[in-house]
Every structure is written in C-alpha cells, then in structure tokens.
Design a protein around this motif. Sequence first.
Motif, PDB file in Angstrom:
ATOM      1  N   ALA A 152       0.810  -1.221   0.000  1.00  0.00           N
ATOM      2  CA  ALA A 152       0.000   0.000   0.000  1.00  0.00           C
ATOM      3  C   ALA A 152       0.843   1.270   0.000  1.00  0.00           C
ATOM      4  N   LEU A 153       1.832   1.340   0.869  1.00  0.00           N
ATOM      5  CA  LEU A 153       2.626   2.561   0.977  1.00  0.00           C
ATOM      6  C   LEU A 153       3.361   2.853  -0.323  1.00  0.00           C
ATOM      7  N   MET A 154       3.928   1.850  -0.949  1.00  0.00           N
ATOM      8  CA  MET A 154       4.650   2.041  -2.208  1.00  0.00           C
ATOM      9  C   MET A 154       3.701   2.515  -3.316  1.00  0.00           C
ATOM     10  N   ILE A 155       2.482   1.988  -3.300  1.00  0.00           N
ATOM     11  CA  ILE A 155       1.507   2.398  -4.309  1.00  0.00           C
ATOM     12  C   ILE A 155       1.125   3.862  -4.122  1.00  0.00           C
ATOM     13  N   VAL A 156       0.929   4.268  -2.865  1.00  0.00           N
ATOM     14  CA  VAL A 156       0.598   5.669  -2.588  1.00  0.00           C
ATOM     15  C   VAL A 156       1.724   6.587  -3.057  1.00  0.00           C
ATOM     16  N   ILE A 157       2.955   6.199  -2.781  1.00  0.00           N
ATOM     17  CA  ILE A 157       4.108   7.007  -3.208  1.00  0.00           C
ATOM     18  C   ILE A 157       4.148   7.103  -4.731  1.00  0.00           C
ATOM     19  N   ARG A 169      -4.422  12.671 -13.493  1.00  0.00           N
ATOM     20  CA  ARG A 169      -5.174  13.739 -12.831  1.00  0.00           C
ATOM     21  C   ARG A 169      -5.862  13.197 -11.581  1.00  0.00           C
ATOM     22  N   TRP A 170      -6.115  14.049 -10.626  1.00  0.00           N
ATOM     23  CA  TRP A 170      -6.570  13.604  -9.315  1.00  0.00           C
ATOM     24  C   TRP A 170      -8.032  13.196  -9.270  1.00  0.00           C
ATOM     25  N   PHE A 171      -8.821  13.537 -10.276  1.00  0.00           N
ATOM     26  CA  PHE A 171     -10.269  13.368 -10.216  1.00  0.00           C
ATOM     27  C   PHE A 171     -10.685  11.915  -9.969  1.00  0.00           C
ATOM     28  N   ILE A 172     -10.139  10.992 -10.742  1.00  0.00           N
ATOM     29  CA  ILE A 172     -10.544   9.590 -10.603  1.00  0.00           C
ATOM     30  C   ILE A 172      -9.975   8.957  -9.335  1.00  0.00           C
ATOM     31  N   PRO A 173      -8.668   9.082  -9.053  1.00  0.00           N
ATOM     32  CA  PRO A 173      -8.164   8.471  -7.812  1.00  0.00           C
ATOM     33  C   PRO A 173      -8.877   8.953  -6.553  1.00  0.00           C
ATOM     34  N   ASP A 191     -23.918  -1.678  10.855  1.00  0.00           N
ATOM     35  CA  ASP A 191     -23.609  -2.761  11.799  1.00  0.00           C
ATOM     36  C   ASP A 191     -22.097  -2.888  11.950  1.00  0.00           C
ATOM     37  N   PRO A 192     -21.497  -2.194  12.903  1.00  0.00           N
ATOM     38  CA  PRO A 192     -20.046  -2.251  13.084  1.00  0.00           C
ATOM     39  C   PRO A 192     -19.542  -3.610  13.565  1.00  0.00           C
ATOM     40  N   GLN A 193     -20.460  -4.481  14.026  1.00  0.00           N
ATOM     41  CA  GLN A 193     -20.078  -5.821  14.449  1.00  0.00           C
ATOM     42  C   GLN A 193     -20.018  -6.806  13.281  1.00  0.00           C
ATOM     43  N   LEU A 194     -20.496  -6.380  12.135  1.00  0.00           N
ATOM     44  CA  LEU A 194     -20.544  -7.262  10.970  1.00  0.00           C
ATOM     45  C   LEU A 194     -19.667  -6.775   9.829  1.00  0.00           C
ATOM     46  N   TYR A 195     -19.597  -5.452   9.663  1.00  0.00           N
ATOM     47  CA  TYR A 195     -18.877  -4.886   8.518  1.00  0.00           C
ATOM     48  C   TYR A 195     -17.605  -4.184   8.977  1.00  0.00           C
ATOM     49  N   ALA A 196     -16.538  -4.365   8.195  1.00  0.00           N
ATOM     50  CA  ALA A 196     -15.238  -3.788   8.533  1.00  0.00           C
ATOM     51  C   ALA A 196     -15.255  -2.275   8.355  1.00  0.00           C
ATOM     52  N   SER A 197     -14.288  -1.617   8.954  1.00  0.00           N
ATOM     53  CA  SER A 197     -14.197  -0.165   8.864  1.00  0.00           C
ATOM     54  C   SER A 197     -13.824   0.267   7.452  1.00  0.00           C
ATOM     55  N   PRO A 198     -14.189   1.484   7.066  1.00  0.00           N
ATOM     56  CA  PRO A 198     -13.827   1.964   5.724  1.00  0.00           C
ATOM     57  C   PRO A 198     -12.321   2.064   5.520  1.00  0.00           C
ATOM     58  N   VAL A 199     -11.566   2.337   6.586  1.00  0.00           N
ATOM     59  CA  VAL A 199     -10.109   2.420   6.460  1.00  0.00           C
ATOM     60  C   VAL A 199      -9.525   1.058   6.101  1.00  0.00           C
ATOM     61  N   PHE A 200     -10.082   0.008   6.686  1.00  0.00           N
ATOM     62  CA  PHE A 200      -9.632  -1.344   6.341  1.00  0.00           C
ATOM     63  C   PHE A 200      -9.820  -1.604   4.856  1.00  0.00           C
ATOM     64  N   HIS A 201     -10.985  -1.267   4.321  1.00  0.00           N
ATOM     65  CA  HIS A 201     -11.240  -1.484   2.896  1.00  0.00           C
ATOM     66  C   HIS A 201     -10.340  -0.610   2.034  1.00  0.00           C
ATOM     67  N   LEU A 202     -10.034   0.569   2.524  1.00  0.00           N
ATOM     68  CA  LEU A 202      -9.185   1.488   1.762  1.00  0.00           C
ATOM     69  C   LEU A 202      -7.772   0.931   1.586  1.00  0.00           C
ATOM     70  N   LEU A 208      -5.923   0.484  -3.564  1.00  0.00           N
ATOM     71  CA  LEU A 208      -5.033   1.596  -3.915  1.00  0.00           C
ATOM     72  C   LEU A 208      -4.420   1.407  -5.296  1.00  0.00           C
ATOM     73  N   LEU A 209      -4.104   0.162  -5.655  1.00  0.00           N
ATOM     74  CA  LEU A 209      -3.583  -0.102  -6.990  1.00  0.00           C
ATOM     75  C   LEU A 209      -4.615   0.312  -8.034  1.00  0.00           C
ATOM     76  N   ALA A 210      -5.885   0.022  -7.766  1.00  0.00           N
ATOM     77  CA  ALA A 210      -6.951   0.423  -8.694  1.00  0.00           C
ATOM     78  C   ALA A 210      -7.072   1.930  -8.765  1.00  0.00           C
ATOM     79  N   ALA A 211      -6.993   2.600  -7.617  1.00  0.00           N
ATOM     80  CA  ALA A 211      -7.201   4.042  -7.575  1.00  0.00           C
ATOM     81  C   ALA A 211      -6.204   4.794  -8.446  1.00  0.00           C
ATOM     82  N   PHE A 212      -4.943   4.426  -8.356  1.00  0.00           N
ATOM     83  CA  PHE A 212      -3.900   5.208  -9.025  1.00  0.00           C
ATOM     84  C   PHE A 212      -3.461   4.649 -10.376  1.00  0.00           C
ATOM     85  N   PHE A 213      -3.690   3.351 -10.620  1.00  0.00           N
ATOM     86  CA  PHE A 213      -3.119   2.752 -11.821  1.00  0.00           C
ATOM     87  C   PHE A 213      -4.123   2.073 -12.744  1.00  0.00           C
ATOM     88  N   LEU A 214      -5.255   1.572 -12.214  1.00  0.00           N
ATOM     89  CA  LEU A 214      -6.187   0.813 -13.038  1.00  0.00           C
ATOM     90  C   LEU A 214      -7.439   1.604 -13.398  1.00  0.00           C
TER      91      LEU A 214
END
Length: 277
Positions: A152-157, A169-173, A191-202, A208-214
Amino acid sequence: MAVYRYGYDAVVVMAWAGFTAVVTEAVVQKLMKQAPTSDDFSALVDGLLFAFLLPATAPAWMVILGTAFMVILGRMVFGGYGGSPVCAPALGWAVLAISWPDLVDLNGMLLKWDLIEPLSELKYFGLDAISSVTPMSLLLGENLGALGASQALMIVIGGAYLMSRGLVRWFIPVSFLAGVLVAGFVYNFIDPQLYASPVFHLLSGSTLLAAFFLMPYPSSSPTWRLPMLLFGFFGGVMVIIIRTYGIYPDGVPFAILLANLCTPLFDLIQPKPFGGR
C-alpha cells in the motif's frame, strides 16, 4: 517491496507477465500487419500491472495464458493500446478468476508464508479473524495479498508521484477512494459488528492499486471532469458492494470492469459548447 516480501517467486511472475505481454503484442501486430510499438513500453507496463494482481506462487503457464488473454482481448482486439473500452489488466485477471478460481485464490496459494490475507479472512471468518490487523500493518504490506497490490505505501508514493507530474489527474483516484470510504462507512455504521471499517477497505486488497493505476486507465475512463468524478465514485462504491455480497474476497477488478462499461454513459455528461443553450 514485492520481491522483498515474496522473494524469487515474485520475480518469476513479473518476468513472465512482462515478457509475454511484449511478445504477444508483437506477434499480433505482425499478423495484423501493424507497425510494432513494443518500444513504447505500454505492453510491458500492462504486463506488470497484471502481475501485481496475481499471487506470488501463480504457476508460469497461468501467468502466460492470462497475460496473452489480457493483450489479445484487452488491447489488440480493439486495435491496440489506446482503443480498449476496458482496463486490460483487470480483464486478464477476470478471465483467470473465472476460469481457475483456486489458482487465483490468495488465501489458498500463499500458504507457505506464515501471514494472513485480510480480505479472505474477513470474507470467510468475519471481523474477529482480522482483529489483529492494523492500518499500519496494511500500509506497510505486512499481510499477504496480491503481488503488488498489497504494498500500500509504495503504491501511494507511486500514485502521488504520477499526480505531481501531471501524468494522472486527481479526479478519478480521489473520487474512487471517496466512494470506497463513503460506502464502507455506510455499511460499518449500519452494523459495526458485521462490517469492517472503511479504512480497512481502503488499505486492503487492490484498492489503492486500482485508484492510481487501473481506474485511470486512459482509454477506458471518461475525459471530462464531472464524468471522471462520477466514474471514480461509482467504481469505489462497487468495490464495497462486491466485497460485501460477492463470492470474491476482493473483487476490485470486477468493480473496475463494471465502471468501464458505464464510461460511455458518464461521457454523455459534457459541458455545453461556447455559445450553446
């Protein structure tokens, strides 16, 4: 970082994917009597992006076959690079995932490493199975995952570098990541007992590979600002929906392909010509 994490296995997968992409494109161009374009490195880049979606232990025959499908069906059928209506690496992954799901399964193919694949654990065993997974461990790639997508960190960089150079351009990522966060927050709020946090999914899987490259794949993404924002946000929301209800733990490439199919609709939203009503 992929080589550091997975060793020589990572080198083999990346080498076969890059080599096969270049050779397949050259052969098809020869048959189609087109001028060779191997020196523009676009086939090599697509090959590496495709490799980044695979497990480090993917057999060579599968890497070669998937890369060939990626180039033939994702690029050359539409005339070559710049003409495809879908993201070629995502298409290649989808072909393998549907045809040989066991060999693309990260949890089953990476048993030789004493770590967990977070999305598979979440899918099959629930939130308790990922209680020890922290955002920092996801960011530093300290969990199993696809060859390059888990770094993840390398992809962000890399993504930040591309945007700083104006190559992406920043619009899509940004809108894609916003879609993941918003949809992930809605489910977690329900339902926080059933679904993971948004940060986990991020930070998990190939988000992240999809956001910046795909997702910003040139030929399959919109060209205007508002369509790009809607396109990215739609893709991000689809990631969470597929992870929640689909049979695939990650499913990001499928979200990308679904967004690609909607690109012509998003492109209908255009600014009025100067002087028009």
